[in-house]
Design a protein around this motif. Structure first.
Motif, PDB file in Angstrom:
ATOM      1  N   MET A   1     -26.117  -3.706 -42.161  1.00 29.69           N
ATOM      2  CA  MET A   1     -25.115  -2.636 -42.117  1.00 29.69           C
ATOM      3  C   MET A   1     -25.668  -1.454 -41.324  1.00 29.69           C
ATOM      4  O   MET A   1     -26.835  -1.099 -41.459  1.00 29.69           O
ATOM      5  N   ILE A   2     -24.845  -0.870 -40.472  1.00 24.45           N
ATOM      6  CA  ILE A   2     -25.308   0.263 -39.686  1.00 24.45           C
ATOM      7  C   ILE A   2     -25.403   1.508 -40.549  1.00 24.45           C
ATOM      8  O   ILE A   2     -24.757   1.628 -41.578  1.00 24.45           O
ATOM      9  N   ASP A   3     -26.232   2.421 -40.141  1.00 25.32           N
ATOM     10  CA  ASP A   3     -26.458   3.668 -40.863  1.00 25.32           C
ATOM     11  C   ASP A   3     -25.391   4.680 -40.437  1.00 25.32           C
ATOM     12  O   ASP A   3     -25.416   5.206 -39.336  1.00 25.32           O
ATOM     13  N   LEU A   4     -24.430   4.935 -41.337  1.00 25.11           N
ATOM     14  CA  LEU A   4     -23.348   5.846 -40.997  1.00 25.11           C
ATOM     15  C   LEU A   4     -23.842   7.269 -40.798  1.00 25.11           C
ATOM     16  O   LEU A   4     -23.209   8.058 -40.094  1.00 25.11           O
ATOM     17  N   SER A   5     -24.961   7.599 -41.394  1.00 22.47           N
ATOM     18  CA  SER A   5     -25.483   8.950 -41.252  1.00 22.47           C
ATOM     19  C   SER A   5     -25.941   9.228 -39.830  1.00 22.47           C
ATOM     20  O   SER A   5     -26.103  10.374 -39.424  1.00 22.47           O
ATOM     21  N   ALA A   6     -26.155   8.157 -39.062  1.00 18.99           N
ATOM     22  CA  ALA A   6     -26.613   8.302 -37.682  1.00 18.99           C
ATOM     23  C   ALA A   6     -25.447   8.602 -36.739  1.00 18.99           C
ATOM     24  O   ALA A   6     -25.662   8.813 -35.555  1.00 18.99           O
ATOM     25  N   ASN A   7     -24.218   8.607 -37.260  1.00 14.78           N
ATOM     26  CA  ASN A   7     -23.023   8.874 -36.455  1.00 14.78           C
ATOM     27  C   ASN A   7     -22.995   7.980 -35.217  1.00 14.78           C
ATOM     28  O   ASN A   7     -23.009   8.466 -34.081  1.00 14.78           O
TER      29      ASN A   7
ATOM     30  N   ASP B   1     -22.063   5.600 -32.064  1.00 14.64           N
ATOM     31  CA  ASP B   1     -20.940   5.555 -31.131  1.00 14.64           C
ATOM     32  C   ASP B   1     -20.336   4.149 -31.157  1.00 14.64           C
ATOM     33  O   ASP B   1     -20.835   3.248 -31.843  1.00 14.64           O
ATOM     34  N   ASP B   2     -19.257   3.953 -30.401  1.00  9.81           N
ATOM     35  CA  ASP B   2     -18.554   2.674 -30.442  1.00  9.81           C
ATOM     36  C   ASP B   2     -19.416   1.518 -29.940  1.00  9.81           C
ATOM     37  O   ASP B   2     -19.283   0.381 -30.404  1.00  9.81           O
ATOM     38  N   THR B   3     -20.291   1.793 -28.982  1.00  8.88           N
ATOM     39  CA  THR B   3     -21.173   0.740 -28.475  1.00  8.88           C
ATOM     40  C   THR B   3     -22.115   0.255 -29.567  1.00  8.88           C
ATOM     41  O   THR B   3     -22.342  -0.946 -29.728  1.00  8.88           O
ATOM     42  N   ALA B   4     -22.652   1.201 -30.339  1.00 11.40           N
ATOM     43  CA  ALA B   4     -23.542   0.843 -31.440  1.00 11.40           C
ATOM     44  C   ALA B   4     -22.792   0.060 -32.515  1.00 11.40           C
ATOM     45  O   ALA B   4     -23.330  -0.875 -33.113  1.00 11.40           O
ATOM     46  N   VAL B   5     -21.547   0.438 -32.766  1.00 11.66           N
ATOM     47  CA  VAL B   5     -20.738  -0.276 -33.758  1.00 11.66           C
ATOM     48  C   VAL B   5     -20.491  -1.704 -33.305  1.00 11.66           C
ATOM     49  O   VAL B   5     -20.652  -2.665 -34.072  1.00 11.66           O
TER      50      VAL B   5
ATOM     51  N   ALA C   1     -16.817   0.067 -42.238  1.00 14.08           N
ATOM     52  CA  ALA C   1     -17.723   1.117 -42.699  1.00 14.08           C
ATOM     53  C   ALA C   1     -17.834   2.244 -41.688  1.00 14.08           C
ATOM     54  O   ALA C   1     -17.925   3.424 -42.057  1.00 14.08           O
ATOM     55  N   ALA C   2     -17.846   1.880 -40.401  1.00 20.52           N
ATOM     56  CA  ALA C   2     -18.042   2.885 -39.353  1.00 20.52           C
ATOM     57  C   ALA C   2     -16.740   3.477 -38.836  1.00 20.52           C
ATOM     58  O   ALA C   2     -16.689   4.647 -38.443  1.00 20.52           O
ATOM     59  N   ARG C   3     -15.680   2.670 -38.811  1.00 16.70           N
ATOM     60  CA  ARG C   3     -14.403   3.092 -38.243  1.00 16.70           C
ATOM     61  C   ARG C   3     -13.255   2.666 -39.170  1.00 16.70           C
ATOM     62  O   ARG C   3     -12.451   1.792 -38.847  1.00 16.70           O
ATOM     63  N   PRO C   4     -13.161   3.284 -40.352  1.00 15.13           N
ATOM     64  CA  PRO C   4     -12.165   2.855 -41.351  1.00 15.13           C
ATOM     65  C   PRO C   4     -10.717   2.982 -40.892  1.00 15.13           C
ATOM     66  O   PRO C   4      -9.841   2.290 -41.417  1.00 15.13           O
TER      67      PRO C   4
END
Length: 273
Positions: free
Chosen positions: A1-7, A9-13, A61-64
């Motif tokens: 799971m990616i770290d949402l606290s790191a904000n 970007d779409d590429t990372a998602v 999680a990143a883009r609800p």
């Protein structure tokens, strides 16, 4: 799971989602698989479903607020949402079920960043829409297309919506194709990522509006960002109403393939002389 606290970007998602799907695919490889019939000889497995759920979990999680169109789960969220993710969790299901490790995990934000993961090759190809890179062993390297290999992947899987005007199988019987290229058939859109990475000179397939397809959107985005030449089989832009796809490492290879396609049928693939 990616770290949402790191904000992220779409590429990372996109990259994290593809990696999550690849992990699910690897975890189930070699196991007894449940199959779900889709008709016409097509099927999904519980690995396809698990990989899609893993991908959707990352996106949610990143883009609800974004919608997701998945190969297995269909539309999730508002179909007309401003942002839609296209997900093919296991491209090459037949290969996978047969114990062949030639598969891809495709994740693309429509008209945006995308990622293609090779679960068994240990590579994740990704693009922010402007540049294209591959992540291997934690290191990112720019993708550099080249036609030096002379290898061209030709997708022979049905359906063939453009037949008889355009059939990829006809390229294999063209004497000029054999003199200039060497055919390969991997039955997965991993081949598109390989064109962007310089592992293939080109990829040719049939199909309609492939830029909006969960199968092809991510690979097409990679090829475009890497500087490949990407068109429909008649040389027109790929999009609504277009037929087929020719993705080539360079303009010379692309021109040669289009000429072979036209010569084989005595006209352009759309029927125009």
């Amino acid at each position: 799971m990616i770290d949402l606290s790191a904000n992220p970007d779409d590429t990372a998602v996109a990259t994290a989602a593809a990696q999550a799907g690849a992990e699910a695919v690897r975890a189930r490889y070699g196991r007894r698989l449940a199959r779900f019939d889709k008709g016409d000889g097509d099927f999904a497995t519980d690995a396809d479903v698990a990989a899609e759920e893993a991908i959707v979990d990352v996106i949610r999680a990143a883009r609800p607020g974004d919608s997701v169109l998945g190969e297995e789960g269909g539309q999730r969220g508002e179909a007309r949402a401003a942002r839609q993710w296209l997900v093919d969790p296991l491209c090459g299901t037949l290969n996978y079920a047969a114990g062949t490790m030639l598969v891809a995990v495709n994740v693309a934000l429509r008209d945006g960043p995308a990622a293609v993961a090779d679960p068994f090759g240990g590579e994740v190809f990704f693009t922010d829409g402007d540049t294209a890179r591959v992540r291997r062993d934690g290191h990112d390297t720019p993708l550099t297309p080249t036609a030096a290999t002379g290898l061209v992947d030709v997708n022979l899987d049905p359906p063939f919506p453009s037949a008889p005007a355009f059939r990829t199988v006809d390229l294999l019987a063209h004497p000029g194709f054999g003199r200039r290229f060497r055919p390969r058939v991997v039955s997965t859109t991993l081949a598109l990522a390989w064109v962007a990475a310089g592992k293939r000179a080109a990829y040719v397939t049939d199909g309609a509006d492939l830029t909006g397809s969960v199968h092809s959107a991510a690979g097409i985005a990679l090829c475009r960002a890497a500087g490949c030449v990407v068109t429909a089989a008649d040389g027109t832009p790929v999009g609504p109403g277009s037929r087929g796809l020719v993705a080539a490492a360079d303009a010379e290879t692309h021109t040669t393939l289009l000429a072979l396609i036209r010569e084989r049928h005595g006209a352009a693939p759309d029927g125009r002389g």
